[in-house]
Design a protein around this motif. Sequence first.
Motif, PDB file in Angstrom:
ATOM      1  N   TYR A  98      -8.155   4.561  -7.681  1.00 47.09           N
ATOM      2  CA  TYR A  98      -7.587   5.500  -6.626  1.00 47.09           C
ATOM      3  C   TYR A  98      -7.022   6.762  -7.612  1.00 47.09           C
ATOM      4  O   TYR A  98      -6.955   6.736  -8.591  1.00 47.09           O
ATOM      5  N   THR A  99      -6.887   7.642  -7.032  1.00 41.54           N
ATOM      6  CA  THR A  99      -6.271   8.951  -7.562  1.00 41.54           C
ATOM      7  C   THR A  99      -5.376   9.432  -6.679  1.00 41.54           C
ATOM      8  O   THR A  99      -5.493   9.548  -5.442  1.00 41.54           O
TER       9      THR A  99
ATOM     10  N   THR B 133       0.811  -1.150   0.090  1.00 45.00           N
ATOM     11  CA  THR B 133      -0.147   0.058   0.190  1.00 45.00           C
ATOM     12  C   THR B 133       0.783   1.336  -0.014  1.00 45.00           C
ATOM     13  O   THR B 133       1.885   1.374   0.819  1.00 45.00           O
TER      14      THR B 133
ATOM     15  N   SER C 192      -3.010   4.019  -1.538  1.00 46.35           N
ATOM     16  CA  SER C 192      -3.313   3.466  -2.797  1.00 46.35           C
ATOM     17  C   SER C 192      -2.558   2.656  -3.397  1.00 46.35           C
ATOM     18  O   SER C 192      -1.366   2.192  -2.842  1.00 46.35           O
ATOM     19  N   ARG C 193      -3.092   1.729  -4.483  1.00 48.58           N
ATOM     20  CA  ARG C 193      -2.234   1.077  -5.193  1.00 48.58           C
ATOM     21  C   ARG C 193      -2.666   0.641  -6.737  1.00 48.58           C
ATOM     22  O   ARG C 193      -3.940   0.957  -6.866  1.00 48.58           O
ATOM     23  N   TRP C 194      -1.728   0.609  -7.544  1.00 46.58           N
ATOM     24  CA  TRP C 194      -2.368   0.546  -8.924  1.00 46.58           C
ATOM     25  C   TRP C 194      -1.760  -0.632  -9.588  1.00 46.58           C
ATOM     26  O   TRP C 194      -0.658  -1.314  -9.354  1.00 46.58           O
TER      27      TRP C 194
ATOM     28  N   VAL D 217       0.546   9.336  -2.996  1.00 49.56           N
ATOM     29  CA  VAL D 217      -0.078   7.912  -3.041  1.00 49.56           C
ATOM     30  C   VAL D 217      -0.576   6.973  -1.937  1.00 49.56           C
ATOM     31  O   VAL D 217      -0.765   5.880  -1.853  1.00 49.56           O
TER      32      VAL D 217
END
Length: 294
Positions: free
Chosen positions: A54-55, A21, A30-32, A27
Amino acid sequence: MDWYPAPDETTLVRTPIRFATGYAHPVLGSRWFRDTERRDIQAELPGWPAGPEYTLHSRTTQQVDKVAGGFLSGVVTAVQLAVEAVVGGNSAGKGDGPSRATPQDPPNESEDFPVLWAAPGTLARTVPWQLDPARRPERYRVDAVVTERRLLLLGVGGDMTAPAEVLWESARDVIAEARPLPFSDGGHDLRLTFTDGSWVRLATGDATKLVGFLTDRRRPVPAAGLTPGQQDRLARFRTELPADAEDPQVFQLPSGVFLVEAKVPAKRGKGLYETHTILMGEAGEPARPQPGDL
């Protein structure tokens, strides 16, 4: 949660694991999931349920997060220090390595936070969606298991009497690199890079230890393979342990030094352990670790 290796293999380590995370404020939380062009590919991953979008946090949000995060970080640090004291200082993120206060890879740690980086057809695209805490059911976890020849990911549900489900497995030789990533909450992150260039960023309780097993720093040695002097030292080590200690395990480190390790349940918290260790040479004499051993 029963799962057993094949008769001719040995479980080296089993530990809960998940996608990491974001830790930096832009960030945070968040995670992408990215391809090599940095496109979001989570909708392309077969069988994956929908997850949160997420942004990056705005500057205003970052300022709020920074204030709250500073307070929370202090709490986390205090808890981490207490845990390290209980488990004998084996947590990742200690020592002379890079500080976890500074991103080591800004494009992937503070400007973006991919936890899966994979071109089409690569191995990272096959890892299970249950690694994502935002997607998996409540009271469900994934355990990583390392044997001398495989890495497995097991799904463990709320019913602790039910067998664990093998979600994914691969041979050890498809892992080109495993390394801890200091810039993370508690120093718990690691990156697994596969031979096809794809990678995943994961979090576990002791990233350094898991990486050690995956990179073959510790070769398990059966008691029958020890010299008489080593067997005598192992027997004396057993008498020095508390009555509730687990049976010691013996490993040979890259320099040839032998590490003997035994876990003892900690009194300060359920699921926590103190680790008792000794290092010995070929005749059972005291030994010192060499660079690259630990």
